[in-house]
Write a protein that holds these residues in place. Structure first.
Motif, PDB file in Angstrom:
ATOM      1  N   ASN B  44       0.915  -1.169   0.039  1.00 47.98           N
ATOM      2  CA  ASN B  44       0.145   0.008   0.004  1.00 47.98           C
ATOM      3  C   ASN B  44       0.897   1.166   0.073  1.00 47.98           C
ATOM      4  OD1 ASN B  44      -1.713   2.011   0.357  1.00 47.98           O
ATOM      5  ND2 ASN B  44      -2.801   1.158   2.103  1.00 47.98           N
ATOM      6  N   VAL B  45       1.060   1.965  -1.182  1.00 41.86           N
ATOM      7  CA  VAL B  45       2.100   3.117  -1.345  1.00 41.86           C
ATOM      8  C   VAL B  45       1.663   4.229  -0.766  1.00 41.86           C
ATOM      9  CG1 VAL B  45       2.936   1.900  -3.272  1.00 41.86           C
ATOM     10  CG2 VAL B  45       1.261   3.735  -3.688  1.00 41.86           C
ATOM     11  N   VAL B  47      -1.558   7.271  -0.595  1.00 44.20           N
ATOM     12  CA  VAL B  47      -2.319   8.168  -1.812  1.00 44.20           C
ATOM     13  C   VAL B  47      -1.414   9.137  -2.390  1.00 44.20           C
ATOM     14  CG1 VAL B  47      -4.360   9.626  -1.990  1.00 44.20           C
ATOM     15  CG2 VAL B  47      -4.141   8.237   0.290  1.00 44.20           C
ATOM     16  N   ALA B  48      -0.892   8.221  -3.308  1.00 42.87           N
ATOM     17  CA  ALA B  48       0.172   8.745  -4.098  1.00 42.87           C
ATOM     18  C   ALA B  48       0.239   8.084  -5.465  1.00 42.87           C
ATOM     19  CB  ALA B  48       1.600   8.668  -3.450  1.00 42.87           C
ATOM     20  N   GLU B  49      -0.334   8.467  -6.381  1.00 37.75           N
ATOM     21  CA  GLU B  49      -0.534   7.671  -7.727  1.00 37.75           C
ATOM     22  C   GLU B  49       0.717   7.998  -8.357  1.00 37.75           C
ATOM     23  OE1 GLU B  49      -2.926   9.546  -6.354  1.00 37.75           O
ATOM     24  OE2 GLU B  49      -4.482   8.239  -5.702  1.00 37.75           O
ATOM     25  N   GLN B  50       1.276   9.101  -8.492  1.00 34.03           N
ATOM     26  CA  GLN B  50       2.309   9.418  -9.252  1.00 34.03           C
ATOM     27  C   GLN B  50       3.542   8.478  -8.900  1.00 34.03           C
ATOM     28  OE1 GLN B  50       2.773  13.762 -10.562  1.00 34.03           O
ATOM     29  NE2 GLN B  50       2.045  13.702  -8.403  1.00 34.03           N
ATOM     30  N   ASN B  51       3.812   8.347  -7.535  1.00 36.81           N
ATOM     31  CA  ASN B  51       4.663   7.544  -7.024  1.00 36.81           C
ATOM     32  C   ASN B  51       4.761   6.209  -7.491  1.00 36.81           C
ATOM     33  OD1 ASN B  51       7.280   7.198  -5.543  1.00 36.81           O
ATOM     34  ND2 ASN B  51       6.124   6.559  -3.893  1.00 36.81           N
ATOM     35  N   GLY B  54       5.671   5.496 -10.784  1.00 41.78           N
ATOM     36  CA  GLY B  54       6.995   5.644 -10.885  1.00 41.78           C
ATOM     37  C   GLY B  54       7.729   4.226 -10.357  1.00 41.78           C
ATOM     38  N   LEU B  55       7.308   3.829  -9.054  1.00 43.74           N
ATOM     39  CA  LEU B  55       7.871   2.648  -8.395  1.00 43.74           C
ATOM     40  C   LEU B  55       7.735   1.403  -9.397  1.00 43.74           C
ATOM     41  CD1 LEU B  55       6.348   2.892  -4.792  1.00 43.74           C
ATOM     42  CD2 LEU B  55       8.496   3.006  -5.317  1.00 43.74           C
ATOM     43  N   THR B  57       7.438   1.360 -12.616  1.00 43.32           N
ATOM     44  CA  THR B  57       8.361   1.352 -13.628  1.00 43.32           C
ATOM     45  C   THR B  57       9.643   0.866 -13.150  1.00 43.32           C
ATOM     46  OG1 THR B  57       7.333   3.316 -14.530  1.00 43.32           O
ATOM     47  CG2 THR B  57       9.657   2.928 -15.491  1.00 43.32           C
ATOM     48  N   GLY B  58      10.381   1.138 -12.024  1.00 38.24           N
ATOM     49  CA  GLY B  58      11.458   0.531 -11.466  1.00 38.24           C
ATOM     50  C   GLY B  58      11.422  -0.653 -11.281  1.00 38.24           C
ATOM     51  N   GLU B  81       1.174  11.343 -16.897  1.00 39.34           N
ATOM     52  CA  GLU B  81       2.582  11.443 -17.551  1.00 39.34           C
ATOM     53  C   GLU B  81       3.572  10.564 -17.094  1.00 39.34           C
ATOM     54  OE1 GLU B  81       4.595  14.880 -16.357  1.00 39.34           O
ATOM     55  OE2 GLU B  81       5.742  15.085 -18.049  1.00 39.34           O
ATOM     56  N   PHE B  82       3.380   9.847 -15.903  1.00 39.25           N
ATOM     57  CA  PHE B  82       4.266   8.847 -15.430  1.00 39.25           C
ATOM     58  C   PHE B  82       4.132   7.651 -16.132  1.00 39.25           C
ATOM     59  CE2 PHE B  82       6.319  10.367 -11.326  1.00 39.25           C
ATOM     60  CZ  PHE B  82       5.789  11.654 -11.488  1.00 39.25           C
TER      61      PHE B  82
END
Lengths: 261, 306
Positions: B44-45, B47-51, B54-55, B57-58, B81-82
């Protein structure tokens, strides 16, 4: 010649021939990249899954990255000969299709989330590899940086090493005037990071700081690298206009002469 | 559909240790079994959808298979955009799972309605877009997309209802048809299939032989199979819980134009932002011209039989 100086000579030379800017930003990270590519990063195969990962999140300094890759024989110099030429893979911002470049960047605020994912992957896969990311200070304007900062410290990603090029400038002004990001060290410590302040033009100090980090246990690491924008070229140092301006022939000659001295 | 999808992904994680589930702090009473079974692979990251993207992707670059879960609007629009510069640019197998197709989150209001998620994903090349019609098809689609080398957007509905006659069939790049009437074809996006089938029944009662074509694989594009079905009909009616621009109304218009099909098109979908309009999904469909009666009426008007 030091690796940092070699990178700077390439930046000045290649940007003049390509007639493109972002020179000052590239010059300010030259010694940070010299530390990473000259010493810190391993020499595994470019596609090896257990190689360290590196994200140049301030993608507009890609020319410095290309120069570091060429100088350390990770990228063929013939590729750099075509920097910003029509059809070249080597543009102002880096793309992962180029040898030695793990991730494409250019939109600020995306590198730290990706590097955090790379660090998390290493943990899940029980690999000793590390994830490095080089950001700019103004990049900390982006909210996504802080999303990732929270995540990385919450999950104790000790194998994540961020470097921030604190040159105090952004596209249209000094960071203190545009959107003050100081006190950076206190802010990042408050987000749970292990923060180190170093001279961003002392490659040996940067290397030594990184080698001393505990990359197996504890919080993620941040090196706040204090730098001078345009470092090494007197008429560019700390001058806002050199975020964008290209060099003319006379300026190019002066810059090279200063770097050779 | 959501529960079936969650069970299927949990089973998939048993078989494939590359599966990692990221959620943007959503999935109460959905992901607990996965989290208990695979605590290391459930994140559960916050409330941070951009991250989150990004996560992913890595993670995917290192060989893992991240599934990123949130409400469809938050999964598709906030980190757009991410998605573009991450899994699409790097051609990585990130799975973005948006729950709440169209009006599924009815009582929650317009911030929770996924009305342009398919359109924005269609604007990007190289991302598969899958909108299952019912639980069985969602399970089949998950199996199909899991091994794809590139990214995928999955638009998952909340309702458990089954589409009669579909029987879980799913093919990437294909459509599934119900009936074979030659007068009209009702083309439904994913979860609108049941309403389309009821509309087709109403049309048959009015003497219009109707085929229902269910589009669940938006990309790979089902253009060839759609073209074949459209060639046989005088009228096509597209039905989507989505804005009319950029979704399957646009897709069918493109197929008709590019394949030179002689077929009239009527697009049923949402045309204005539904500000201040809440209610059950069925109520909202009625208000927005997407219930079976409205769909049938639109078809009959076009055929001048109303």
């Amino acid at each position: 010649m030091s690796l940092g100086r070699e990178i700077r000579m390439q930046i000045v030379d290649r940007s003049m021939h390509a007639r493109v800017g972002h020179i000052g930003s590239a010059l300010s990270v030259a010694d940070m990249l010299a530390a990473l590519y000259g010493d810190v990063l391993g020499r595994e195969e470019p596609q090896g899954v257990d190689r360290d990962r590196m994200v140049l999140s301030k993608g507009h300094a890609a020319l410095a990255l290309y120069a570091a890759l060429v100088a350390t024989e990770r990228l063929d110099t013939s590729a750099l000969d075509r920097y910003c030429a029509d059809g070249s893979m080597l543009g102002v911002h880096p793309e992962h299709v180029v040898d030695g470049i793990d991730f494409s960047t250019g939109s600020l605020g995306q590198g730290l989330p990706v590097a955090a994912g790379a660090a998390l992957a290493a943990r899940l896969q029980r690999s000793a590899r590390r994830a490095f990311v080089l950001m700019s200070d103004a990049e900390c304007n982006e909210g996504s940086v802080w999303e990732a900062a929270m995540f990385a410290s919450h999950h104790r990603l000790a194998n994540l090493i961020a470097l921030i090029d604190v040159n105090g400038q952004q596209a249209l002004g000094y960071t203190r005037d545009v959107l003050d990001c100081e006190p950076l060290a206190e802010r990042w410590r408050a987000f749970g990071w292990d923060v180190h302040e170093v001279d961003g033009h002392d490659a040996e100090a940067i290397s030594a700081t990184i080698h001393a980090l505990d990359v197996e246990h504890g919080p993620p690491h941040l090196l706040l690298c204090r730098t001078t924008f345009g470092k090494g070229v007197s008429f560019m140092e700390s001058r806002i206009e050199w975020h964008y301006l290209p060099l003319d022939a006379e300026q190019h000659a002066r810059a090279l002469a200063e770097l050779r001295a | 559909m959501r529960a079936a999808f969650a069970s299927a992904l949990t089973r998939l994680a048993e078989e494939d240790e590359r599966v990692v589930l990221l959620t943007g702090d959503l999935g109460f009473m959905v992901w607990e079994p996965f989290a208990e079974r695979f605590p290391d692979r459930f994140l559960n990251v916050g409330v941070a959808e951009q991250n989150m993207i990004g996560l992913a992707t890595g993670l995917a670059e290192a060989g893992l298979r991240p599934y990123c879960y949130s409400i469809a609007t938050f999964a598709s629009l906030r980190p757009y955009e991410f998605v573009r510069n991450g899994p699409i640019l790097h051609q990585l197998p990130v799975r973005i799972v948006g729950v709440g197709a169209g009006l599924d989150y009815g009582h929650n209001g317009v911030t929770h309605y996924a009305l342009e998620d398919v359109a924005v994903m269609r604007a990007q090349p190289d991302i598969s877009i899958v909108a299952p019609a019912d639980p069985d098809q969602a399970v089949a689609a998950l199996r199909e997309v899991h091994e794809l080398p590139g990214p995928t957007y999955l638009r998952i509905g909340k309702e458990p209802g089954v589409v009669p006659g579909l029987e879980g069939r799913f093919r990437l790049g294909g459509i599934e048809t119900i009936g074979d009437g030659g007068d009209a074809v009702v083309v439904a996006l994913g979860t609108m299939a049941r309403d389309a089938i009821r509309a087709a029944e109403l049309l048959r009662e009015s003497g219009v032989d109707t085929t229902v074509a269910i589009v669940s694989s938006v990309r790979p594009s089902p253009a060839e199979e759609l073209s074949d079905v459209l060639q046989r009909a005088d009228l096509a009616v597209t039905v989507e819980a989505h804005y009319v621009d950029g979704g399957i109304g646009s897709l069918v218009a493109e197929v008709i134009a590019e394949h030179g099909v002689d077929c009239r098109l009527v697009r049923c979908g949402i045309r204005e932002m539904p500000r201040g309009l809440t209610g059950s999904p069925d109520y909202l469909k009625g208000r927005l011209g997407l219930d079976a009666e409205s769909i049938a009426d639109a078809a009959l008007r076009a055929l001048e039989r109303a």
